[in-house]
Scaffold this motif. Sequence first.
Motif, PDB file in Angstrom:
ATOM      1  N   GLN A 154       0.817  -1.209   0.000  1.00  0.00           N
ATOM      2  CA  GLN A 154       0.000   0.000   0.000  1.00  0.00           C
ATOM      3  C   GLN A 154       0.853   1.261   0.000  1.00  0.00           C
ATOM      4  OE1 GLN A 154      -2.359   0.059   3.555  1.00  0.00           O
ATOM      5  NE2 GLN A 154      -0.649  -0.442   4.850  1.00  0.00           N
ATOM      6  N   LEU A 155       0.273   2.307  -0.498  1.00  0.00           N
ATOM      7  CA  LEU A 155       0.901   3.617  -0.506  1.00  0.00           C
ATOM      8  C   LEU A 155       0.091   4.511   0.415  1.00  0.00           C
ATOM      9  CD1 LEU A 155       2.832   5.761  -1.730  1.00  0.00           C
ATOM     10  CD2 LEU A 155       1.140   6.082  -3.533  1.00  0.00           C
ATOM     11  N   ILE A 156       0.738   5.153   1.366  1.00  0.00           N
ATOM     12  CA  ILE A 156       0.055   6.060   2.283  1.00  0.00           C
ATOM     13  C   ILE A 156       0.502   7.475   1.935  1.00  0.00           C
ATOM     14  CG2 ILE A 156      -0.298   6.736   4.667  1.00  0.00           C
ATOM     15  CD1 ILE A 156       0.273   3.800   5.421  1.00  0.00           C
ATOM     16  N   LEU A 157      -0.448   8.274   1.470  1.00  0.00           N
ATOM     17  CA  LEU A 157      -0.158   9.629   1.017  1.00  0.00           C
ATOM     18  C   LEU A 157      -0.289  10.627   2.163  1.00  0.00           C
ATOM     19  CD1 LEU A 157      -2.250   9.582  -2.254  1.00  0.00           C
ATOM     20  CD2 LEU A 157       0.215   9.331  -2.043  1.00  0.00           C
ATOM     21  N   PRO A 158       0.459  11.725   2.086  1.00  0.00           N
ATOM     22  CA  PRO A 158       0.239  12.790   3.061  1.00  0.00           C
ATOM     23  C   PRO A 158      -1.163  13.373   2.836  1.00  0.00           C
ATOM     24  CG  PRO A 158       1.816  13.470   1.383  1.00  0.00           C
ATOM     25  CD  PRO A 158       1.509  12.030   1.140  1.00  0.00           C
ATOM     26  N   THR A 159      -1.835  13.727   3.922  1.00  0.00           N
ATOM     27  CA  THR A 159      -3.216  14.209   3.858  1.00  0.00           C
ATOM     28  C   THR A 159      -3.285  15.703   4.120  1.00  0.00           C
ATOM     29  OG1 THR A 159      -4.028  12.071   4.612  1.00  0.00           O
ATOM     30  CG2 THR A 159      -5.522  13.927   4.850  1.00  0.00           C
ATOM     31  N   TYR A 160      -4.043  16.389   3.274  1.00  0.00           N
ATOM     32  CA  TYR A 160      -4.256  17.835   3.410  1.00  0.00           C
ATOM     33  C   TYR A 160      -5.718  18.139   3.141  1.00  0.00           C
ATOM     34  CZ  TYR A 160       0.809  18.278   2.906  1.00  0.00           C
ATOM     35  OH  TYR A 160       2.161  18.174   3.069  1.00  0.00           O
ATOM     36  N   ASP A 161      -6.152  19.330   3.576  1.00  0.00           N
ATOM     37  CA  ASP A 161      -7.403  19.861   3.043  1.00  0.00           C
ATOM     38  C   ASP A 161      -7.000  20.952   2.058  1.00  0.00           C
ATOM     39  OD1 ASP A 161      -7.013  22.285   4.516  1.00  0.00           O
ATOM     40  OD2 ASP A 161      -8.118  21.471   6.207  1.00  0.00           O
ATOM     41  N   VAL A 162      -7.941  21.436   1.289  1.00  0.00           N
ATOM     42  CA  VAL A 162      -7.616  22.376   0.216  1.00  0.00           C
ATOM     43  C   VAL A 162      -6.880  23.603   0.745  1.00  0.00           C
ATOM     44  CG1 VAL A 162      -8.604  23.871  -1.560  1.00  0.00           C
ATOM     45  CG2 VAL A 162      -9.485  21.560  -1.255  1.00  0.00           C
ATOM     46  N   GLY A 163      -7.272  24.089   1.899  1.00  0.00           N
ATOM     47  CA  GLY A 163      -6.666  25.292   2.451  1.00  0.00           C
ATOM     48  C   GLY A 163      -5.256  25.116   2.982  1.00  0.00           C
ATOM     49  N   SER A 164      -4.812  23.887   3.151  1.00  0.00           N
ATOM     50  CA  SER A 164      -3.482  23.668   3.726  1.00  0.00           C
ATOM     51  C   SER A 164      -2.491  23.012   2.764  1.00  0.00           C
ATOM     52  CB  SER A 164      -3.589  22.810   4.994  1.00  0.00           C
ATOM     53  OG  SER A 164      -4.011  21.494   4.673  1.00  0.00           O
ATOM     54  N   LEU A 165      -2.846  22.933   1.474  1.00  0.00           N
ATOM     55  CA  LEU A 165      -1.934  22.323   0.502  1.00  0.00           C
ATOM     56  C   LEU A 165      -0.607  23.077   0.461  1.00  0.00           C
ATOM     57  CD1 LEU A 165      -4.286  21.575  -2.507  1.00  0.00           C
ATOM     58  CD2 LEU A 165      -2.921  19.914  -1.249  1.00  0.00           C
ATOM     59  N   PRO A 166       0.506  22.358   0.390  1.00  0.00           N
ATOM     60  CA  PRO A 166       1.801  23.026   0.243  1.00  0.00           C
ATOM     61  C   PRO A 166       1.965  23.584  -1.167  1.00  0.00           C
ATOM     62  CG  PRO A 166       2.078  20.655   0.073  1.00  0.00           C
ATOM     63  CD  PRO A 166       0.627  20.901   0.409  1.00  0.00           C
ATOM     64  N   SER A 167       3.054  24.217  -1.414  1.00  0.00           N
ATOM     65  CA  SER A 167       3.351  24.730  -2.752  1.00  0.00           C
ATOM     66  C   SER A 167       3.279  23.597  -3.775  1.00  0.00           C
ATOM     67  CB  SER A 167       4.754  25.341  -2.766  1.00  0.00           C
ATOM     68  OG  SER A 167       5.154  25.635  -4.085  1.00  0.00           O
ATOM     69  N   TYR A 213      -3.395  13.169  -0.719  1.00  0.00           N
ATOM     70  CA  TYR A 213      -4.790  12.833  -0.479  1.00  0.00           C
ATOM     71  C   TYR A 213      -5.461  14.066   0.090  1.00  0.00           C
ATOM     72  CZ  TYR A 213      -8.941  10.767   1.597  1.00  0.00           C
ATOM     73  OH  TYR A 213     -10.232  10.487   1.940  1.00  0.00           O
ATOM     74  N   LEU A 214      -6.529  14.528  -0.548  1.00  0.00           N
ATOM     75  CA  LEU A 214      -7.305  15.658  -0.056  1.00  0.00           C
ATOM     76  C   LEU A 214      -8.451  15.114   0.784  1.00  0.00           C
ATOM     77  CD1 LEU A 214      -7.588  17.839  -3.276  1.00  0.00           C
ATOM     78  CD2 LEU A 214      -6.148  18.250  -1.287  1.00  0.00           C
ATOM     79  N   SER A 215      -8.447  15.449   2.073  1.00  0.00           N
ATOM     80  CA  SER A 215      -9.509  14.952   2.944  1.00  0.00           C
ATOM     81  C   SER A 215     -10.827  15.654   2.664  1.00  0.00           C
ATOM     82  CB  SER A 215      -9.112  15.112   4.407  1.00  0.00           C
ATOM     83  OG  SER A 215      -8.835  16.477   4.693  1.00  0.00           O
ATOM     84  N   THR A 216     -10.758  16.893   2.177  1.00  0.00           N
ATOM     85  CA  THR A 216     -11.961  17.636   1.797  1.00  0.00           C
ATOM     86  C   THR A 216     -11.645  18.460   0.560  1.00  0.00           C
ATOM     87  OG1 THR A 216     -11.353  19.507   3.197  1.00  0.00           O
ATOM     88  CG2 THR A 216     -12.808  17.862   4.176  1.00  0.00           C
ATOM     89  N   SER A 217     -12.623  18.631  -0.280  1.00  0.00           N
ATOM     90  CA  SER A 217     -12.491  19.507  -1.448  1.00  0.00           C
ATOM     91  C   SER A 217     -13.899  19.855  -1.905  1.00  0.00           C
ATOM     92  CB  SER A 217     -11.719  18.821  -2.577  1.00  0.00           C
ATOM     93  OG  SER A 217     -12.518  17.829  -3.195  1.00  0.00           O
ATOM     94  N   SER A 218     -13.997  20.643  -2.950  1.00  0.00           N
ATOM     95  CA  SER A 218     -15.310  21.035  -3.462  1.00  0.00           C
ATOM     96  C   SER A 218     -16.106  19.843  -3.999  1.00  0.00           C
ATOM     97  CB  SER A 218     -15.155  22.093  -4.550  1.00  0.00           C
ATOM     98  OG  SER A 218     -14.376  21.582  -5.617  1.00  0.00           O
ATOM     99  N   ILE A 219     -15.414  18.747  -4.318  1.00  0.00           N
ATOM    100  CA  ILE A 219     -16.111  17.567  -4.843  1.00  0.00           C
ATOM    101  C   ILE A 219     -15.907  16.329  -3.971  1.00  0.00           C
ATOM    102  CG2 ILE A 219     -16.196  18.365  -7.222  1.00  0.00           C
ATOM    103  CD1 ILE A 219     -13.736  16.726  -7.826  1.00  0.00           C
ATOM    104  N   GLY A 220     -15.478  16.532  -2.733  1.00  0.00           N
ATOM    105  CA  GLY A 220     -15.301  15.415  -1.810  1.00  0.00           C
ATOM    106  C   GLY A 220     -13.848  14.987  -1.684  1.00  0.00           C
ATOM    107  N   ALA A 221     -13.622  13.983  -0.862  1.00  0.00           N
ATOM    108  CA  ALA A 221     -12.268  13.483  -0.632  1.00  0.00           C
ATOM    109  C   ALA A 221     -11.747  12.777  -1.875  1.00  0.00           C
ATOM    110  CB  ALA A 221     -12.263  12.532   0.546  1.00  0.00           C
ATOM    111  N   MET A 222     -10.483  13.050  -2.222  1.00  0.00           N
ATOM    112  CA  MET A 222      -9.852  12.404  -3.378  1.00  0.00           C
ATOM    113  C   MET A 222      -8.362  12.727  -3.423  1.00  0.00           C
ATOM    114  SD  MET A 222     -10.994  14.613  -6.707  1.00  0.00           S
ATOM    115  CE  MET A 222     -12.175  13.366  -6.994  1.00  0.00           C
TER     116      MET A 222
END
Length: 75
Positions: free
Chosen positions: A25-38, A47-56
């Motif tokens: 398995q691959l475990i990705l770092p998790t962010y929400d849209v407001g905390s994405l790095p550069s 992995y986006l835990s929240t976004s305008s279209i849901g987690a993805m």
Amino acid sequence: VIDLATIFYDLGGVVSASGLVYPSQLILPTYDVGSLPSANPAAQFVYLSTSSIGAMTAFSDGTNWRFTSSGNIVS
């Protein structure tokens, strides 16, 4: 006759401290849209835990973060 071999490998040079790879398995770092790095450098994957279209998942193209499902810019 079956010959068995054990292969050892080091992923330390391939995986950053923000993400982990296990053999199954691959475990990705998790962010929400407001905390994405550069988005620079390109080829980051998160992995986006929240976004305008849901987690993805999303990837960086060096300038923007884009949804992996559509290529649209994460907003």
